[in-house]
Write an enzyme that holds these catalytic residues in place. Structure first.
Site, PDB file in Angstrom:
ATOM      1  N   CYS A  58       0.024   5.357   1.053  1.00 52.74           N
ATOM      2  CA  CYS A  58      -0.993   6.276   1.578  1.00 52.74           C
ATOM      3  C   CYS A  58      -0.412   7.678   1.478  1.00 52.74           C
ATOM      4  O   CYS A  58       0.669   7.933   2.024  1.00 52.74           O
ATOM      5  CB  CYS A  58      -1.326   5.920   3.017  1.00 52.74           C
ATOM      6  SG  CYS A  58      -2.580   7.003   3.736  1.00 52.74           S
ATOM      7  N   ARG A 100       0.835  -1.207   0.000  1.00 53.55           N
ATOM      8  CA  ARG A 100       0.000   0.000   0.000  1.00 53.55           C
ATOM      9  C   ARG A 100       0.859   1.241   0.000  1.00 53.55           C
ATOM     10  O   ARG A 100       1.969   1.233   0.551  1.00 53.55           O
ATOM     11  CB  ARG A 100      -0.878  -0.006   1.260  1.00 53.55           C
ATOM     12  CG  ARG A 100      -1.948   1.059   1.281  1.00 53.55           C
ATOM     13  CD  ARG A 100      -2.701   1.089   2.594  1.00 53.55           C
ATOM     14  NE  ARG A 100      -2.045   1.960   3.566  1.00 53.55           N
ATOM     15  CZ  ARG A 100      -2.554   2.280   4.755  1.00 53.55           C
ATOM     16  NH1 ARG A 100      -3.712   1.766   5.144  1.00 53.55           N
ATOM     17  NH2 ARG A 100      -1.909   3.074   5.570  1.00 53.55           N
TER      18      ARG A 100
END
Ligand SMILES: C=C(N)C(=O)O
Length: 128
Positions: free
Chosen positions: A106, A104
């Protein structure tokens, strides 16, 4: 070239020239999901928590329409209007991705479409 457009009424329609998702060979590319209720077409009420829940619900609806689920997701990108929402969004996110988390990124961004607080995109592997 093997490319299939994915569309479901269980996730919001695209608000621009893009598809909800594209399946290409064994990969599924899910466009950034805004916290829009597919029933009303409106951004959900509430703050980052409610918006994260809706964005992730839309993501899951597209995964389902593609014949898969969150376990197939290998990479996500979470876009936040304000990184101060990092913790609350992580809590919501961890309720959806519970183990063997996808890779991921962010990031905080200056502005998101419809002036939302959260947008989530994903890449998944399709078994076919
Ligand atoms: C909301 C989007 N995914 C877009 O505008 O590309």
């Amino acid at each position: 070239m093997h490319k299939k457009v994915i569309h479901t009424h269980d996730a919001p329609a695209a608000i621009g020239p893009y598809s909800q998702a594209i399946a290409a060979h064994n990969l599924l590319f899910i466009s950034g999901q805004l916290p829009v209720d597919p029933g009303t077409g409106e951004v959900v009420a509430g703050g980052a928590k409610e918006q994260a829940l809706q964005s992730l619900a839309n993501l899951q609806a597209i995964l389902k329409a593609s014949g898969t689920d969150v376990h197939a997701v290998v990479k996500t990108t979470v876009f936040l209007k304000d990184l101060a929402d990092f913790q609350i969004v992580n809590e919501v996110y961890a309720g959806v991705f519970t183990k063997d988390y996808p890779a991921r990124a962010c990031v905080q961004v200056a502005k998101l479409p419809k002036d939302v607080l959260v947008e989530v995109e994903a890449i998944a592997i399709l078994e076919n």
